[in-house]
Structure formats: structure tokens, C-alpha cells
Design a protein around this motif. Sequence first.
Motif, PDB file in Angstrom:
ATOM      1  N   ILE A  13       0.329  -3.577   2.084  1.00 54.77           N
ATOM      2  CA  ILE A  13      -1.123  -3.448   2.252  1.00 54.77           C
ATOM      3  C   ILE A  13      -1.796  -3.959   0.976  1.00 54.77           C
ATOM      4  O   ILE A  13      -1.339  -3.624  -0.123  1.00 54.77           O
ATOM      5  CB  ILE A  13      -1.491  -1.960   2.470  1.00 54.77           C
ATOM      6  CG1 ILE A  13      -0.798  -1.390   3.716  1.00 54.77           C
ATOM      7  CG2 ILE A  13      -2.998  -1.751   2.535  1.00 54.77           C
ATOM      8  CD1 ILE A  13      -1.235  -2.001   5.019  1.00 54.77           C
ATOM      9  N   LYS A  56       3.924  -6.141  10.985  1.00 49.55           N
ATOM     10  CA  LYS A  56       2.880  -5.117  10.886  1.00 49.55           C
ATOM     11  C   LYS A  56       1.894  -5.477   9.764  1.00 49.55           C
ATOM     12  O   LYS A  56       0.685  -5.395   9.929  1.00 49.55           O
ATOM     13  CB  LYS A  56       3.564  -3.768  10.583  1.00 49.55           C
ATOM     14  CG  LYS A  56       2.831  -2.583  11.123  1.00 49.55           C
ATOM     15  CD  LYS A  56       3.682  -1.319  11.068  1.00 49.55           C
ATOM     16  CE  LYS A  56       3.909  -0.871   9.627  1.00 49.55           C
ATOM     17  NZ  LYS A  56       4.996   0.066   9.421  1.00 49.55           N
ATOM     18  N   ASN A  57       2.459  -5.914   8.643  1.00 47.01           N
ATOM     19  CA  ASN A  57       1.601  -6.256   7.498  1.00 47.01           C
ATOM     20  C   ASN A  57       0.671  -7.429   7.807  1.00 47.01           C
ATOM     21  O   ASN A  57      -0.444  -7.490   7.289  1.00 47.01           O
ATOM     22  CB  ASN A  57       2.458  -6.601   6.279  1.00 47.01           C
ATOM     23  CG  ASN A  57       3.116  -5.372   5.683  1.00 47.01           C
ATOM     24  OD1 ASN A  57       2.626  -4.255   5.861  1.00 47.01           O
ATOM     25  ND2 ASN A  57       4.222  -5.569   4.983  1.00 47.01           N
ATOM     26  N   ASN A  60      -2.172  -5.987   9.829  1.00 42.18           N
ATOM     27  CA  ASN A  60      -3.009  -5.151   8.956  1.00 42.18           C
ATOM     28  C   ASN A  60      -3.864  -6.005   8.022  1.00 42.18           C
ATOM     29  O   ASN A  60      -5.038  -5.716   7.805  1.00 42.18           O
ATOM     30  CB  ASN A  60      -2.132  -4.227   8.115  1.00 42.18           C
ATOM     31  CG  ASN A  60      -1.521  -3.116   8.928  1.00 42.18           C
ATOM     32  OD1 ASN A  60      -1.986  -2.819  10.031  1.00 42.18           O
ATOM     33  ND2 ASN A  60      -0.468  -2.507   8.411  1.00 42.18           N
ATOM     34  N   LEU A 207      -5.710   1.057   1.983  1.00 42.75           N
ATOM     35  CA  LEU A 207      -5.732   2.011   3.100  1.00 42.75           C
ATOM     36  C   LEU A 207      -5.294   3.416   2.687  1.00 42.75           C
ATOM     37  O   LEU A 207      -5.107   4.286   3.544  1.00 42.75           O
ATOM     38  CB  LEU A 207      -4.860   1.500   4.264  1.00 42.75           C
ATOM     39  CG  LEU A 207      -5.366   0.234   4.969  1.00 42.75           C
ATOM     40  CD1 LEU A 207      -4.421  -0.171   6.100  1.00 42.75           C
ATOM     41  CD2 LEU A 207      -6.779   0.435   5.531  1.00 42.75           C
ATOM     42  N   GLN A 284     -12.176   1.051   5.269  1.00 48.37           N
ATOM     43  CA  GLN A 284     -11.158   1.705   6.096  1.00 48.37           C
ATOM     44  C   GLN A 284     -11.701   2.026   7.494  1.00 48.37           C
ATOM     45  O   GLN A 284     -11.011   1.885   8.491  1.00 48.37           O
ATOM     46  CB  GLN A 284     -10.672   2.981   5.415  1.00 48.37           C
ATOM     47  CG  GLN A 284      -9.925   2.682   4.122  1.00 48.37           C
ATOM     48  CD  GLN A 284      -9.450   3.937   3.399  1.00 48.37           C
ATOM     49  OE1 GLN A 284      -9.702   5.043   3.837  1.00 48.37           O
ATOM     50  NE2 GLN A 284      -8.768   3.755   2.279  1.00 48.37           N
ATOM     51  N   TYR A 287     -11.771  -1.131   9.408  1.00 52.95           N
ATOM     52  CA  TYR A 287     -10.375  -1.505   9.687  1.00 52.95           C
ATOM     53  C   TYR A 287      -9.850  -0.765  10.920  1.00 52.95           C
ATOM     54  O   TYR A 287      -9.252  -1.356  11.810  1.00 52.95           O
ATOM     55  CB  TYR A 287      -9.510  -1.201   8.460  1.00 52.95           C
ATOM     56  CG  TYR A 287      -8.028  -1.162   8.755  1.00 52.95           C
ATOM     57  CD1 TYR A 287      -7.274  -2.330   8.733  1.00 52.95           C
ATOM     58  CD2 TYR A 287      -7.401   0.041   9.087  1.00 52.95           C
ATOM     59  CE1 TYR A 287      -5.915  -2.289   9.042  1.00 52.95           C
ATOM     60  CE2 TYR A 287      -6.058   0.082   9.392  1.00 52.95           C
ATOM     61  CZ  TYR A 287      -5.311  -1.079   9.366  1.00 52.95           C
ATOM     62  OH  TYR A 287      -3.991  -1.038   9.683  1.00 52.95           O
ATOM     63  N   HIS A 288     -10.086   0.548  10.988  1.00 57.77           N
ATOM     64  CA  HIS A 288      -9.542   1.335  12.107  1.00 57.77           C
ATOM     65  C   HIS A 288     -10.129   0.904  13.446  1.00 57.77           C
ATOM     66  O   HIS A 288      -9.450   0.926  14.462  1.00 57.77           O
ATOM     67  CB  HIS A 288      -9.730   2.833  11.856  1.00 57.77           C
ATOM     68  CG  HIS A 288      -8.824   3.324  10.754  1.00 57.77           C
ATOM     69  ND1 HIS A 288      -7.456   3.267  10.855  1.00 57.77           N
ATOM     70  CD2 HIS A 288      -9.090   3.826   9.511  1.00 57.77           C
ATOM     71  CE1 HIS A 288      -6.908   3.719   9.738  1.00 57.77           C
ATOM     72  NE2 HIS A 288      -7.884   4.059   8.899  1.00 57.77           N
ATOM     73  N   ILE A 291      -8.351  -2.830  14.194  1.00 52.25           N
ATOM     74  CA  ILE A 291      -6.916  -2.901  14.420  1.00 52.25           C
ATOM     75  C   ILE A 291      -6.578  -2.611  15.886  1.00 52.25           C
ATOM     76  O   ILE A 291      -5.568  -3.079  16.415  1.00 52.25           O
ATOM     77  CB  ILE A 291      -6.124  -1.994  13.420  1.00 52.25           C
ATOM     78  CG1 ILE A 291      -4.660  -2.418  13.323  1.00 52.25           C
ATOM     79  CG2 ILE A 291      -6.278  -0.521  13.700  1.00 52.25           C
ATOM     80  CD1 ILE A 291      -4.398  -3.637  12.523  1.00 52.25           C
TER      81      ILE A 291
END
Length: 328
Positions: A13, A56-57, A60, A207, A284, A287-288, A291
Motif C-alpha cells: 500500500i 491485490k496491490n 488497491n 490505509l 480512505q 477509497y472504500h 474499491i
Amino acid sequence: MAKIFSGVQPTSIPTLGNYLGAMRNFVTLQDGNECIYCIVDEHAITVPQDPKEIQKNIHNLAALYLAMGIDPKRSILFIQSEVPCHAQLGWIMQCVSYMGELERMTQFKDKSKGKQSVSAGLLTYPPLMAADILLYQTELVPVGADQKQHLELTRDLAERFNKKYGQVFTVPEPYIPPVGARIMSLAEPTKKMSKSDTNRKATIFTLDSEKEILKKIKSATTDDEASIRYDREAKPGVSNLLDIFSLCSGRSVDELVTAYQNKGYGEFKTDVAESVINVLSPIQERYHNLIESDELDEILDEGAEKAYAMAKKTLSESEQALGIGRRN
Ligand code: ATP
Ligand code: MG
């Protein structure tokens, strides 16, 4: 209006250092410039990566780019490995580079230190980075101070190529911010904060929860002097916290030093943490939301398509100049 290019590796991250030193400037530079931002996954595999973890990265990082304020209507956002021209021009740039100059790069020396064996890709990371930049005829590259040496090499390679084979590449300039270009590790404040640092306490990830941020800053290495003043040599830990505090609060270092003159490290650290939380929590939250949405894939597909069209043109010009492949 300038042509801007930069990238971040999906090695983990992004850290507070990545944000303050580079990504924050990616956002502001969108005003009045043509910006291209990349998730440099081919750079990430120069050191071993777990396939599931890097997948995953990548997602993200894409969501974080947008959450930090990269606007896909104005800027191109894409994944390096989805535009094959990067690896192709990367090879050409390797053939323009000398072994000696690659072995002198501090990033190569740092990342290979103490390792029994390292990949050849770790050595040839800078010619690939040069390719990333040169493919887009980039004029300005916003990076942290640690990438200055790679930028200088990029300029050398572009000039060397142009001189030998004819004018193909624009020679780019670095854009290194006066403050924040080198945010230091919280545990060892004489070395830079890094995404891939194995000591998780050394790094604030963008994060991290409020609790984690507070805990990490509270345990940051300082000194026994118990006075808050800026001195990078004698007080690297406190000076790093002052830089972070200043960048996250918008208050100057001088103003903070005066305000905390008679205060202890405990109170100081709590307030530094609060300023960091204030900067990171809106990111954040965005971001949520991102995603979970399908929007991300659409943006990355479109970004790769646009980037490919630009990159292909420069790659063909460089191949033509070299005389490789068939020409009419
Ligand atoms: P890694 O440890 O995997 O190399 P990293 O934290 O160095 O991760 P990169 O993806 O290599 O992150 O770099 C992304 C951008 O962030 C680059 O422009 C780099 O110069 C900048 N950057 C990295 N670390 C810092 C730091 N500590 N302070 C300021 N800028 C930084
Ligand atoms: Mg790095």
C-alpha cells in the motif's frame, strides 16, 4: 502546459512518504498539464512478489490514485504491463545503457545489499524506468528525492540515443518538491520511509487506521534531548515529524517549533498523528467507495488504450531510428 509522467510500484500500500513526496503533486499538477500516471507492476517484480498479493496491490493502488484525486477525465491512469511498449522500449534502453552506470545506482546497491542473489531485473530497473518516461515524450517527472539519480540516467540515455540515432526523445526534467521529497522511516529516521520495509512500524501506510497511525507515531524514534527543534543531522526523528506535521497541517516548520517550544514529545506526537489522520481519512473514505465499484476496470481499460496509442508511436520511431524490423 507540460507533459507529465510518473509511476508508483504495487509493492504494497502506498506510504505517507509516497503521498507527500510524489502522489500529492500528481494531483496538483493535473491543473493545466497533460498527465499520465502508471501502476508500474513490471518494476515491482524486480524483487520477489507473491502473485495473489501483487494482484491485490494493483487494484488497491488504482483505487488509491483516484481517491487521492487523480481525475480520469483529465489524466491517463493505466497499468504498465498492459502496454507492452514499456518492456519493448525497456529492452532498447538496456542496450543503450552501460553496466557500470547501472551498477552505480544507489537503489540497486540498497536493494541488493546483504542478498545472496538478486534478479538481473533489479539492475536493469533504471532503463525500464527511462522507457516509461520517454515513451510519452514527457517533459516533467514528479518524484521523491530517491529517484533523482534514475532521472539523471534517463536524461543521459535520451541524450545518448538522440545523438547517436537522431532526435527521437524529449529530455525530461525532474520535479522534486522542496519539502516532503524524503520522508524518513519512523523507526530509523536516517533512512527513507519505504513501502517494502519489513518493519511495519517504520512506515505509515495510507490505509492505516487512526489507531495504527497514532500508535506508530507515538513509538517513532526521537532522541533524549526533549526539545522540539528542526535539525536533520542532530535530531532526524523530530525533524522528520516536523516535516510531516507541517505538510499535513499547512503550518510552517518555524510556526510549529514556536508553538511546541515548551511542550513534551508526547503531546507533540499526538498532534502530529492527528494532522496525518485529517489528511488520510477523506482519502480512505473515497477509497472504500471506489474499491467496490466496476468503474475501476473501465478507467484502467481506457487508460491502457490511450497510453498504448501514444507509446506505440514513440516506440516505432525509436525502432526506425535504430534500423530494426522491416521498413518500407
Ligand atoms: P519500494 O520500497 O517498494 O521501492 P517506495 O516506498 O520506494 O517502495 P516507489 O513505488 O518505489 O515507493 O516510489 C513511488 C514514488 O514515491 C517515487 O516518486 C518515489 O520517489 C516516492 N517516494 C518513495 N519513498 C519516498 C519517501 N520516503 N519520501 C518521499 N517520496 C518518496
Ligand atoms: Mg522505491
